[in-house]
Design a protein around this motif. Sequence first.
Motif, short mmCIF file in Angstrom:
data_model
loop_
_atom_site.label_atom_id
_atom_site.label_comp_id
_atom_site.label_asym_id
_atom_site.label_seq_id
_atom_site.Cartn_x
_atom_site.Cartn_y
_atom_site.Cartn_z
N THR A 1 16.56 -20.79 -12.78
CA THR A 1 17.08 -19.87 -13.70
C THR A 1 18.37 -19.43 -12.97
O THR A 1 19.63 -19.34 -13.69
CB THR A 1 16.29 -18.52 -14.12
N ARG A 2 18.40 -18.88 -11.84
CA ARG A 2 19.56 -18.16 -11.21
C ARG A 2 20.67 -19.30 -10.91
O ARG A 2 21.86 -19.26 -11.16
CB ARG A 2 19.18 -17.66 -9.90
N HIS B 1 22.28 -20.21 -14.21
CA HIS B 1 23.37 -18.92 -14.45
C HIS B 1 24.44 -19.22 -13.63
O HIS B 1 25.89 -19.06 -14.27
CB HIS B 1 22.59 -17.43 -14.13
N VAL B 2 24.29 -19.51 -12.45
CA VAL B 2 25.61 -19.54 -11.54
C VAL B 2 26.41 -20.77 -12.12
O VAL B 2 27.64 -20.41 -12.10
CB VAL B 2 25.15 -20.01 -10.05
N GLY C 1 28.34 -19.88 -15.12
CA GLY C 1 29.33 -18.92 -14.70
C GLY C 1 30.40 -19.63 -14.06
O GLY C 1 31.53 -19.23 -14.44
N ILE C 2 30.15 -20.66 -13.11
CA ILE C 2 31.38 -21.49 -12.63
C ILE C 2 31.94 -22.32 -13.78
O ILE C 2 33.35 -22.35 -13.51
CB ILE C 2 30.45 -22.49 -11.41
N GLY D 1 38.56 -17.48 -8.80
CA GLY D 1 37.85 -17.62 -10.22
C GLY D 1 36.43 -17.47 -9.74
O GLY D 1 35.46 -16.90 -10.59
N ILE D 2 36.06 -18.51 -8.78
CA ILE D 2 34.52 -18.32 -8.29
C ILE D 2 33.84 -17.06 -8.17
O ILE D 2 32.99 -16.54 -8.60
CB ILE D 2 34.29 -19.18 -7.35
N ALA E 1 33.97 -14.87 -11.33
CA ALA E 1 32.56 -15.26 -12.09
C ALA E 1 31.33 -14.75 -11.61
O ALA E 1 30.19 -14.21 -12.28
CB ALA E 1 32.52 -16.83 -12.32
N GLY E 2 31.29 -14.87 -10.03
CA GLY E 2 30.05 -14.28 -9.51
C GLY E 2 29.87 -12.69 -9.49
O GLY E 2 28.82 -12.31 -9.83
N LEU F 1 28.34 -11.85 -12.67
CA LEU F 1 26.72 -12.18 -12.57
C LEU F 1 26.32 -11.09 -11.87
O LEU F 1 25.08 -10.56 -12.01
CB LEU F 1 26.61 -13.65 -11.81
N GLU G 1 17.42 -9.12 -7.20
CA GLU G 1 18.04 -10.10 -7.89
C GLU G 1 19.53 -10.08 -7.79
O GLU G 1 20.09 -11.06 -7.70
CB GLU G 1 17.72 -9.87 -9.49
N TYR H 1 21.94 -13.09 -6.03
CA TYR H 1 23.26 -13.61 -6.67
C TYR H 1 24.47 -13.43 -5.87
O TYR H 1 25.35 -14.51 -5.80
CB TYR H 1 23.61 -12.87 -8.06
N GLU I 1 24.39 -16.27 -3.88
CA GLU I 1 24.64 -17.53 -4.41
C GLU I 1 26.24 -17.67 -4.53
O GLU I 1 26.79 -18.71 -4.40
CB GLU I 1 24.15 -17.43 -5.95
N VAL J 1 28.37 -20.67 -3.07
CA VAL J 1 29.22 -21.54 -3.77
C VAL J 1 30.50 -21.96 -3.00
O VAL J 1 31.01 -22.92 -2.97
CB VAL J 1 29.22 -20.95 -5.25
#
Lengths: 230, 230
Positions: free
Chosen positions: A179-180, A183-184, A187-188, B187-188, B191-192, B195, B203, B207, B210, B214
């Motif tokens: 799930t995470r 979402h990532v 988002g990207i 941008g990344i 977006a992160g 999130l 949680e 993120y 994550e 990325v």
Amino acid sequence: MFVNRVRRAGDNHVPDTEKPASAGKEQPRRRQARGERRIAQLLQAAASVFCTSGYSAASTNAIAREAGVSPGTLYQFFPNKEAIAIELGDQLMHRMRETYGEALAPVDPATPLEEAVAAAVDRFIAFNTEHPVFFTLMHGTDIPGRIAEEHDALHSTLVGRIEGLLSSLLPDTPQDVVTRTAHVCLGIYKAGLELVLTHEGAEREAYVQEVKNVLIRYLEPLGGDRLGRA
Amino acid sequence: MFVNRVRRAGDNHVPDTEKPASAGKEQPRRRQARGERRIAQLLQAAASVFCTSGYSAASTNAIAREAGVSPGTLYQFFPNKEAIAIELGDQLMHRMRETYGEALAPVDPATPLEEAVAAAVDRFIAFNTEHPVFFTLMHGTDIPGRIAEEHDALHSTLVGRIEGLLSSLLPDTPQDVVTRTAHVCLGIYKAGLELVLTHEGAEREAYVQEVKNVLIRYLEPLGGDRLGRA
DNA sequence: CCAGAATGCGAGCGACCACTCGTGTTTGTC
DNA sequence: GACAAACACGAGTGGTCGCTCGCATTCTGG
């Protein structure tokens, strides 16, 4: 005392075959061809004005003016400003479903990651460049609650699809991680979409390629060797 | 005929030592301690209201009410609604500069990529969680032009910093590629950030990790073996 | 051709909101 | 204590905008 006007704006398609049954309220209001044309005109005008001004800054008078009609005429077909955005959103959502149905539905584990990502990104970006209002309606902070709900619904659906795709590629992965990751990924994509839309021509293409790169490099290490590395 | 009121809202700090020199317009208006307190109160209230309603949906009366003062008192210290957002933005920008000065300035090529990315991401996310208004002001589509300018300026500055960092890591890379890569990185991150801000506790931490992943996986393949792979 | 419905108009209504003004209160200064 | 300046108040004003209403015009079925 309320007027019994309008109240029927979301009725394009299903133009004939009214249902006169059911409880005696909301009587039909047959629409002429002229009216259908006006509705299309108004929606197009609304799309244009929303794009340049955002939803709440767009005045209904401005939409009517853009469509070349009077304010009163606008309210002949839409009960209020929100309904215009709703109808616009519904139509876009409908076309969207056609597009992303093709873009994400085939969860064929045989296709390599790069192809799957490239195809999905290309389709979604094509959709957004064809319908710029969509981005405005989905990213505006000042949109009415109903559109926000539609956005959330679309978001959830997309995450679900990506989850499905991911868990077929990474079978032995806990659900919350999937799930995470989904979402990532979304988002990207959204961040990339913004970058893509603010550029033109060759530069735009380069950014499209970058979005694909980001997604691929993010996902590649997750699957060990199960993700076809071509 | 205009009143000669207010017109001095962005004047906290530099509280003493008025400059009575210069052309004879805009005479001082000495501020009492009570006034400074009110300004702080009002800015805090504005931050709260902007956060929950967005800029344009936030009414000045609501801000005054939140601060526990009358609308007239608000306009004693700010010439208009926009000025409140401006002052708020300026203060945040000031603190931001302190933060990202530390976060991106040391372009030490010796530090491995992972550490550099992790440090920068951690600092920026900490700043945004401490000052939620910042996100609202920078991402609202309905903000006044002046704040948008500030946002663009910050954006350009950040891209410039990232460009510097990147070109020191990837010396033989054409400038346009570096610029594009920097935009993608930012941008990344954005977006992160979105999130991260929509999640809590463990949680949220996941993120954050994550986002770092990325960025690292996106940048790692670019530098060949020059990027320290620990 | 002719009711009646659908469409079209645009001045204007009501609500909301940024902002003001006259007036009263507090604070600093001599 | 007296004077002025800063502060505080809140009803009110002007403007905007969503939306309406009465009336004119065009279409459609019989």
